[in-house]
Design a protein around this motif. Sequence first.
Motif, PDB file in Angstrom:
ATOM      1  N   ASP A  20      -3.667   4.601  -3.641  1.00 53.24           N
ATOM      2  CA  ASP A  20      -2.367   4.513  -3.210  1.00 53.24           C
ATOM      3  C   ASP A  20      -2.071   5.796  -2.505  1.00 53.24           C
ATOM      4  N   THR A  70      -7.128  -4.322   1.141  1.00 56.25           N
ATOM      5  CA  THR A  70      -5.769  -3.504   1.095  1.00 56.25           C
ATOM      6  C   THR A  70      -4.668  -4.482   1.336  1.00 56.25           C
ATOM      7  N   SER A  82     -13.970  -3.752  -0.041  1.00 57.27           N
ATOM      8  CA  SER A  82     -12.595  -3.421  -0.215  1.00 57.27           C
ATOM      9  C   SER A  82     -11.439  -4.336   0.198  1.00 57.27           C
ATOM     10  N   THR A 126       0.930   0.235   0.911  1.00 56.84           N
ATOM     11  CA  THR A 126       0.050  -0.567   0.564  1.00 56.84           C
ATOM     12  C   THR A 126      -1.056   0.225  -0.628  1.00 56.84           C
ATOM     13  N   THR A 184      -5.283  -0.009  -1.852  1.00 56.04           N
ATOM     14  CA  THR A 184      -6.720  -0.618  -1.565  1.00 56.04           C
ATOM     15  C   THR A 184      -7.400  -0.697  -2.836  1.00 56.04           C
TER      16      THR A 184
END
Length: 141
Positions: free
Chosen positions: A84, A10, A8, A65, A67
């Motif tokens: 989000d 971010t 992942s 942010t 991700t």
Amino acid sequence: MADHQEASVTLPSEPASVPVARRYVADLLTDWGLPAGTDTAETVRLVVSELTTNAVLHTFGRSPTFTVDIALDFDERLRIGVTDSHPRWPKRLPAAVQQDNGRGMVIIRSLAAECGGQLSVTPKPDGGKTVWITLPWAAAA
């Protein structure tokens, strides 16, 4: 290839993050064995572009942010999710409203279906959501 791989990233919810996310996913999938330049690799790039653009444009500053999660599961399913913290779920706009935008989710759903996959949305405890695309890895590889 391992039975399960995941990663992942971010990023800030700003337009410059969209190509960063797209490049991250493309490089990761190349590492996992999906050749760059294939139709499926390009489809995944488009899906990531659409989902991350939605996370930037449609959260109205309420999600600082987003991700991107990528997982390749033992059942040979590739899952890509964009999370989000905005509570509004994506929706298709009525045809009369669609001008320069509003077609992204229709495009994403169609692309996923063409590959034998699907689109889904799951709520997050903080009130946000994750928009998932799930594809058979065999279609991708």
